[in-house]
Design an enzyme around this catalytic site. Structure first.
Site, short mmCIF file in Angstrom:
data_model
loop_
_atom_site.label_atom_id
_atom_site.label_comp_id
_atom_site.label_asym_id
_atom_site.label_seq_id
_atom_site.Cartn_x
_atom_site.Cartn_y
_atom_site.Cartn_z
N MET A 27 0.84 -1.20 0.00
CA MET A 27 0.00 0.00 0.00
C MET A 27 0.87 1.24 0.00
SD MET A 27 -3.51 -0.74 2.03
CE MET A 27 -2.88 -0.59 3.68
N HIS A 31 9.33 0.73 3.08
CA HIS A 31 10.43 0.77 4.04
C HIS A 31 11.30 -0.47 3.82
CE1 HIS A 31 7.97 -2.18 6.11
NE2 HIS A 31 7.02 -1.28 6.33
N GLU A 32 12.24 -0.71 4.73
CA GLU A 32 13.19 -1.80 4.55
C GLU A 32 12.51 -3.17 4.52
OE1 GLU A 32 16.53 -4.00 3.89
OE2 GLU A 32 16.17 -1.85 3.58
N GLY A 33 11.37 -3.29 5.22
CA GLY A 33 10.63 -4.54 5.14
C GLY A 33 10.15 -4.82 3.74
N HIS A 34 9.62 -3.81 3.08
CA HIS A 34 9.21 -3.97 1.68
C HIS A 34 10.42 -4.24 0.79
CE1 HIS A 34 5.86 -1.26 3.19
NE2 HIS A 34 5.20 -2.30 2.74
N ASP A 151 2.32 -9.93 8.69
CA ASP A 151 0.87 -10.01 8.57
C ASP A 151 0.48 -11.48 8.43
OD1 ASP A 151 0.10 -7.10 8.44
OD2 ASP A 151 1.47 -7.17 6.75
N GLN A 154 -3.16 -12.46 7.44
CA GLN A 154 -3.34 -12.12 6.04
C GLN A 154 -2.68 -13.17 5.14
OE1 GLN A 154 -2.69 -8.01 4.28
NE2 GLN A 154 -0.77 -8.96 3.66
N SER A 187 4.67 0.72 8.09
CA SER A 187 4.45 2.08 7.60
C SER A 187 3.81 2.96 8.67
CB SER A 187 3.55 2.04 6.35
OG SER A 187 4.17 1.28 5.33
N ARG A 188 3.14 2.34 9.63
CA ARG A 188 2.47 3.10 10.68
C ARG A 188 3.43 3.54 11.80
NH1 ARG A 188 -1.79 -0.52 9.04
NH2 ARG A 188 -3.64 0.68 8.45
#
Length: 333
Positions: A27, A31-34, A151, A154, A187-188
């Protein structure tokens, strides 16, 4: 390599394909996770394949009072992150491109699993998530799609949808990426003040406490299996002071073979303490579940499990989880 920015499925479908296409769905606010997901996708696709990163803030998975309007939209920065991580394409469709007839009247239902934990806290969230994932799988036509373990519910639901509805795509899970202090990347996180971030660390600390208790309990079970089987062996070990330890281990293992209750209790202690912080941590749920259906596990459970937590700090809601394995499945009984 320059990453292409595409806005329509027609543009994406017009690209020549030679190898495997790997898709990472996001979305935005990368960040580094993505970036870790994108690099994993690059490794799977190889040099002759293609990595597509989708950037789409899906209105269907935000409930009333949630942060749809507040959710960060940073496409220019996202392009840079995607390019540096090895993406060939960023596919950033409009709402009209994804939902050309307006909000879809036919949607994917997440079923019973979608009503538990996150689904109970956010009614309709997983129906909206699965609907957009199904849409994006059709629009991007990948061979493989990668999702983060952070997640976990998910991920489990996407796996179930792909299996139940015969989607011809491989689903790959990528481990959670954490900051140096243990906070799971999200992201939050950018919404958190310094004091809120300090409180938020309790989520990962609770999981680590549960993991440590689980490791200790599994060590006791392993030690119990080493209790000497002959009197001579027992007497020899007694001289070294080991028989009492072995007996204690056997007693503990027998009393709590799966250690599920002990794991939950260890994690809960950390969360209860954080509820007294300033600002306080407001716990939504702490659960130790079977990842196949996200129901609570019992103390005699053996196999893969997920320790999951969700909480609110200030106005920001955060989730985290750790996978755990109960029972030495390869050991002799």
């Amino acid at each position: 390599m320059t990453t292409a920015l595409l806005r329509t499925a027609d543009e994406l479908h017009a690209r020549a394909r030679t190898g495997r296409r790997a898709v990472v769905m996001t979305m935005g606010a990368l960040h580094e996770g993505h970036a870790t997901l994108i690099r994993a996708a690059r490794g799977i696709a190889g040099g002759d394949g293609e990595v597509v990163v989708t950037v789409f803030v899906n209105p269907l998975q935000f409930g009333a009072g949630e942060d749809l309007d507040r959710y960060p939209r940073t496409l220019e920065a996202d392009l840079k992150v995607a390019e540096q991580a090895g993406a060939d394409v960023v596919f950033a469709p409009s709402v009209e491109e994804v939902y050309p007839g307006g909000e879809p009247q036919v949607r994917i239902s997440a079923g019973p699993m979608g009503e538990r934990l996150e689904g109970a806290s956010r009614p309709g969230h997983f129906d909206g998530m699965l609907t957009v994932v199904a849409k994006l799988l059709h629009l991007t036509r990948p061979d493989v799609a990668l999702y983060g373990q952070k997640d976990a519910q998910q991920l489990a639901l996407i796996r179930r949808m792909v299996r139940d509805l015969n989607f011809g795509v491989e689903i790959v899970a990528v481990p959670t990426v954490r900051e140096a202090d243990g906070l799971a990347l999200s992201s939050r996180n950018r919404y958190l003040s310094a004091s809120e971030r300090h409180t938020a660390l309790a989520l990962s600390q609770a999981l680590f406490a549960g993991r440590d208790r689980h490791a200790a309990q599994e060590a006791l079970r392993a030690r119990a299996r080493e209790v000497p089987s002959t009197r001579a062996r027992a007497e020899a070990l007694s001289a070294l002071g080991e028989s009492r330890a072995a007996a204690d281990a056997a007693a503990v293992a027998k009393a709590s073979p799966g250690a599920a209750a002990a794991v939950r209790a260890a994690a809960r202690l950390v969360l209860d303490e954080a509820a007294r912080f300033t600002p306080p941590l407001e716990l939504d749920y702490l659960a130790l579940v079977d990842p196949s259906d996200f129901t609570d596990i019992d103390d005699d459970f053996t196999g893969e499990a997920v320790l999951a937590v969700a909480a609110r700090v200030g106005s920001t809601r955060l989730i985290d989880n750790l996978p755990l394995t109960f029972g030495n499945l390869g050991a002799a009984s």
